[in-house]
Design a protein around this motif. Structure first.
Motif, PDB file in Angstrom:
ATOM      1  N   THR A 161      13.201  18.655  37.908  1.00 31.21           N
ATOM      2  CA  THR A 161      12.661  20.004  37.719  1.00 31.21           C
ATOM      3  C   THR A 161      12.417  20.343  36.257  1.00 31.21           C
ATOM      4  OG1 THR A 161      14.884  21.001  37.622  1.00 31.21           O
ATOM      5  CG2 THR A 161      13.844  20.825  39.795  1.00 31.21           C
ATOM      6  N   GLY A 162      12.491  19.353  35.384  1.00 33.54           N
ATOM      7  CA  GLY A 162      12.330  19.574  33.956  1.00 33.54           C
ATOM      8  C   GLY A 162      13.668  19.548  33.249  1.00 33.54           C
ATOM      9  N   VAL A 163      13.625  19.501  31.933  1.00 29.37           N
ATOM     10  CA  VAL A 163      14.833  19.539  31.101  1.00 29.37           C
ATOM     11  C   VAL A 163      14.705  20.722  30.156  1.00 29.37           C
ATOM     12  CG1 VAL A 163      16.263  18.314  29.429  1.00 29.37           C
ATOM     13  CG2 VAL A 163      15.090  17.032  31.241  1.00 29.37           C
ATOM     14  N   ALA A 164      15.669  21.626  30.187  1.00 27.17           N
ATOM     15  CA  ALA A 164      15.589  22.868  29.415  1.00 27.17           C
ATOM     16  C   ALA A 164      15.405  22.588  27.923  1.00 27.17           C
ATOM     17  CB  ALA A 164      16.832  23.713  29.634  1.00 27.17           C
ATOM     18  N   SER A 165      14.544  23.356  27.315  1.00 23.22           N
ATOM     19  CA  SER A 165      14.290  23.211  25.879  1.00 23.22           C
ATOM     20  C   SER A 165      15.291  23.989  25.033  1.00 23.22           C
ATOM     21  CB  SER A 165      12.873  23.698  25.558  1.00 23.22           C
ATOM     22  OG  SER A 165      12.738  25.073  25.882  1.00 23.22           O
ATOM     23  N   GLY A 182       2.831  21.184  39.015  1.00 21.10           N
ATOM     24  CA  GLY A 182       1.924  22.262  39.382  1.00 21.10           C
ATOM     25  C   GLY A 182       2.353  23.612  38.864  1.00 21.10           C
ATOM     26  N   THR A 183       3.496  23.691  38.189  1.00 18.00           N
ATOM     27  CA  THR A 183       3.938  24.949  37.596  1.00 18.00           C
ATOM     28  C   THR A 183       3.232  25.186  36.269  1.00 18.00           C
ATOM     29  OG1 THR A 183       5.788  23.862  36.481  1.00 18.00           O
ATOM     30  CG2 THR A 183       6.207  24.778  38.669  1.00 18.00           C
ATOM     31  N   ALA A 184       3.266  26.435  35.816  1.00 15.09           N
ATOM     32  CA  ALA A 184       2.537  26.811  34.602  1.00 15.09           C
ATOM     33  C   ALA A 184       3.101  26.141  33.359  1.00 15.09           C
ATOM     34  CB  ALA A 184       2.546  28.324  34.438  1.00 15.09           C
ATOM     35  N   ASP A 188      12.453  24.017  32.538  1.00 10.43           N
ATOM     36  CA  ASP A 188      13.303  23.950  33.728  1.00 10.43           C
ATOM     37  C   ASP A 188      13.792  25.354  34.077  1.00 10.43           C
ATOM     38  OD1 ASP A 188      14.921  23.268  35.810  1.00 10.43           O
ATOM     39  OD2 ASP A 188      16.497  22.328  34.590  1.00 10.43           O
ATOM     40  N   ASN A 189      13.187  25.936  35.081  1.00  5.97           N
ATOM     41  CA  ASN A 189      13.596  27.261  35.549  1.00  5.97           C
ATOM     42  C   ASN A 189      14.386  27.186  36.846  1.00  5.97           C
ATOM     43  OD1 ASN A 189      12.338  28.750  33.427  1.00  5.97           O
ATOM     44  ND2 ASN A 189      10.369  28.321  34.390  1.00  5.97           N
ATOM     45  N   TYR A 190      14.709  25.976  37.269  1.00  3.00           N
ATOM     46  CA  TYR A 190      15.524  25.772  38.458  1.00  3.00           C
ATOM     47  C   TYR A 190      16.949  25.370  38.094  1.00  3.00           C
ATOM     48  CZ  TYR A 190      16.773  24.506  43.211  1.00  3.00           C
ATOM     49  OH  TYR A 190      17.394  24.449  44.437  1.00  3.00           O
ATOM     50  N   VAL A 221      10.160  14.263  32.860  1.00  2.00           N
ATOM     51  CA  VAL A 221       8.979  14.240  33.721  1.00  2.00           C
ATOM     52  C   VAL A 221       9.204  15.261  34.834  1.00  2.00           C
ATOM     53  CG1 VAL A 221       7.379  12.810  35.031  1.00  2.00           C
ATOM     54  CG2 VAL A 221       8.783  11.776  33.224  1.00  2.00           C
ATOM     55  N   LYS A 222       8.580  16.424  34.698  1.00  2.00           N
ATOM     56  CA  LYS A 222       8.767  17.479  35.692  1.00  2.00           C
ATOM     57  C   LYS A 222       7.859  17.218  36.887  1.00  2.00           C
ATOM     58  CE  LYS A 222       8.937  22.484  36.357  1.00  2.00           C
ATOM     59  NZ  LYS A 222       8.909  23.826  35.727  1.00  2.00           N
ATOM     60  N   VAL A 223       8.481  16.914  38.036  1.00  2.00           N
ATOM     61  CA  VAL A 223       7.726  16.631  39.254  1.00  2.00           C
ATOM     62  C   VAL A 223       8.085  17.598  40.387  1.00  2.00           C
ATOM     63  CG1 VAL A 223       7.380  14.183  38.743  1.00  2.00           C
ATOM     64  CG2 VAL A 223       9.441  14.912  39.972  1.00  2.00           C
ATOM     65  N   LEU A 224       9.148  18.385  40.195  1.00  2.00           N
ATOM     66  CA  LEU A 224       9.564  19.387  41.174  1.00  2.00           C
ATOM     67  C   LEU A 224       9.351  20.776  40.575  1.00  2.00           C
ATOM     68  CD1 LEU A 224      12.908  17.801  42.442  1.00  2.00           C
ATOM     69  CD2 LEU A 224      10.604  17.513  43.372  1.00  2.00           C
ATOM     70  N   ASN A 225       8.977  21.728  41.412  1.00  2.00           N
ATOM     71  CA  ASN A 225       8.632  23.055  40.901  1.00  2.00           C
ATOM     72  C   ASN A 225       9.869  23.919  40.663  1.00  2.00           C
ATOM     73  OD1 ASN A 225       9.420  24.100  43.428  1.00  2.00           O
ATOM     74  ND2 ASN A 225       7.322  24.042  44.224  1.00  2.00           N
ATOM     75  N   ASP A 226       9.647  25.199  40.373  1.00  2.00           N
ATOM     76  CA  ASP A 226      10.744  26.086  40.011  1.00  2.00           C
ATOM     77  C   ASP A 226      11.566  26.535  41.209  1.00  2.00           C
ATOM     78  OD1 ASP A 226       9.964  25.831  37.391  1.00  2.00           O
ATOM     79  OD2 ASP A 226       8.772  27.677  37.374  1.00  2.00           O
ATOM     80  N   SER A 227      11.204  26.046  42.401  1.00  2.00           N
ATOM     81  CA  SER A 227      12.023  26.236  43.597  1.00  2.00           C
ATOM     82  C   SER A 227      12.718  24.950  44.002  1.00  2.00           C
ATOM     83  CB  SER A 227      11.158  26.737  44.761  1.00  2.00           C
ATOM     84  OG  SER A 227      10.580  27.993  44.463  1.00  2.00           O
ATOM     85  N   GLY A 228      12.539  23.890  43.208  1.00  5.14           N
ATOM     86  CA  GLY A 228      13.211  22.629  43.467  1.00  5.14           C
ATOM     87  C   GLY A 228      12.527  21.723  44.462  1.00  5.14           C
ATOM     88  N   SER A 229      11.238  21.928  44.727  1.00  6.35           N
ATOM     89  CA  SER A 229      10.548  21.061  45.673  1.00  6.35           C
ATOM     90  C   SER A 229       9.245  20.544  45.074  1.00  6.35           C
ATOM     91  CB  SER A 229      10.269  21.789  46.989  1.00  6.35           C
ATOM     92  OG  SER A 229       9.355  22.846  46.802  1.00  6.35           O
TER      93      SER A 229
END
Length: 420
Positions: A161-165, A182-184, A188-190, A221-229
């Motif tokens: 879901t990303g790594v927080a900056s 696909g997120t803006a 990592d907001n999850y 590598v963010k491949v999951l969105n902010d809802s974790g899917s």
């Protein structure tokens, strides 16, 4: 132990159900795949236009290095079109685009029993956690391994879901970022990806926690969105980018995927195979179903599938298992690691900003990825097959469940880095 829920899952973090795009009319969406698109690979690409036009469809974007395309279709007709296309000899395969979900001197090092298990007790925000005196040596001997190597410069890709900056204990380790979710933004907001990344490579900096491989570089590598899917196609794109040695792309030596889907995908399997052929060690969570049901990509032969153990070296109750497809185990219960320093979705489960615990094979998988990175650091000329063999052959096979729950044992970093 309190368990996190992700996309309707009943055990922490590696999930297998999620919402999809709405289907037309009153048709209920199928939660197993993304609505409005499918994956198709043609035997003869020259025939693609003609075949697709017969069904009112057009060619789409290619996915990674697999040769498959994402084809847009009317929502609700995915399975019917897959069946029709599969009957055409020009089509190698057609399949759903499945939903995928997220399966030192540092201040809090005493809370990290996975790295050093010596009878300490501590209080987290959710529970008091005790490692009883005389408990089995359930850690992975990371401290001993650090006397030989700390993994400087080994690139580990975290597909998540990303790594927080904004958490300097892990953000300083990130050397490259890409967003296929696909997120803006790639932020990592999850919370899941930041926690996973910290388990691999949180810095030795007198602050926070320590990663298994504290001088590894993280490829976010963010491949999951902010809802974790996410979707199979997004995971495939992320794998291709992470494994690519092209300028400006991932160039990772290790890929960790703390995520999974219930059904196999030929596109996903080919992406994994291509990354393996490129020399990448691939590690993935076995899932939290508490059964022998296979989870993908973990169950593919080119992936090290990881089950979870607790502080007593016993299989975690939630962990999926099965020695026919699960390779190794690693600590995955109440693992203390990094979280974003801004609001994130998993706070609804009581998690704190900065640092806190989480449980799941999602936490066990990055332990193994970190061990693999340390092994590669101490065996710089080893192939990916060689590194995998080291990790598996040096795992502690005396741990209960070896041969039934998993094939090789619970990983041991010290034995891995000093292997011949």
């Amino acid at each position: 132990m309190k368990k996190l829920l992700i996309a309707g899952l009943t055990a922490a973090f590696v999930g297998l159900g999620a919402t999809t795009l709405a289907a037309p009319g009153n048709a209920a969406p199928d939660p197993s795949h993304v609505a409005g698109q499918i994956l198709v690979k043609f035997r003869d690409q020259a025939s693609a236009d003609g075949v697709l036009r017969q069904h009112g469809l057009r060619q789409g974007a290619f996915v990674g290095t697999t040769g498959a395309q994402v084809i847009k279709v009317p929502a609700g007709r995915e399975l019917r079109l897959i069946d029709a296309l599969s009957r055409n000899r020009a089509v190698e395969y057609a399949e759903p685009d499945a939903v995928v979900t997220a399966v030192t001197d540092d201040t809090y090092f005493d809370r990290q029993y996975a790295l050093r298990n010596d009878g300490r007790s501590f209080q987290n925000t959710l529970e008091t956690f005790t490692v009883p005196a005389g408990t089995p040596d359930a850690d992975v001997d990371a401290v001993e391994a650090w006397g030989l190597t700390t993994g400087r410069g080994i690139r580990v890709a975290i597909l998540d879901t990303g790594v927080a900056s904004d958490n300097p204990d892990i953000s300083t380790q990130v050397v490259a970022r890409a967003n296929f979710s696909g997120t803006a933004t790639g932020e990592d907001n999850y919370g899941h990806g930041t926690h996973v990344a910290g388990i691999v490579a949180a810095a030795h900096n007198s602050t926070g926690v320590a990663g298994v491989c504290p001088e590894c570089d993280i490829v976010d590598v963010k491949v999951l969105n902010d809802s974790g899917s996410g979707s199979t196609s997004n995971i495939v794109k992320g794998i291709a980018w992470a494994a690519s040695a092209k300028q400006g792309e991932g160039n990772a030596r290790i890929i960790n995927m703390s995520l999974g889907q219930r059904v196999s995908s030929r596109t996903l399997e080919e992406a994994v195979r291509n990354a393996w052929k490129a020399g990448v060690v691939i590690v993935a969570a076995a899932g939290n179903g508490g059964s022998q049901a296979k989870i993908y990509p973990g169950a593919y032969p080119d992936v090290i599938a990881v089950a979870a153990t607790d502080n007593n070296d016993a299989k975690a109750s939630f962990s999926s298992y099965g020695a026919k497809w699960v390779d190794v185990a690693a600590p995955g219960v109440s693992i203390y690691s990094t979280f974003p320093n801004h609001p994130f979705a998993l706070q609804s489960n009581g998690r704190s900003e900065g640092y806190d615990i989480a449980s799941g094979t999602s936490m066990a998988s990055p332990v193994v990825a970190g061990v693999a990175a340390l092994a590669l650091s101490s065996h710089p000329n080893a192939s990916n097959a060689g590194v995998r063999a080291i990790v598996e052959s040096t795992a502690d096979g005396t741990v209960a469940g070896t041969g039934s729950y998993w094939k090789y044992g619970r990983v041991n970093a010290y034995d891995a880095v000093r292997a011949p």
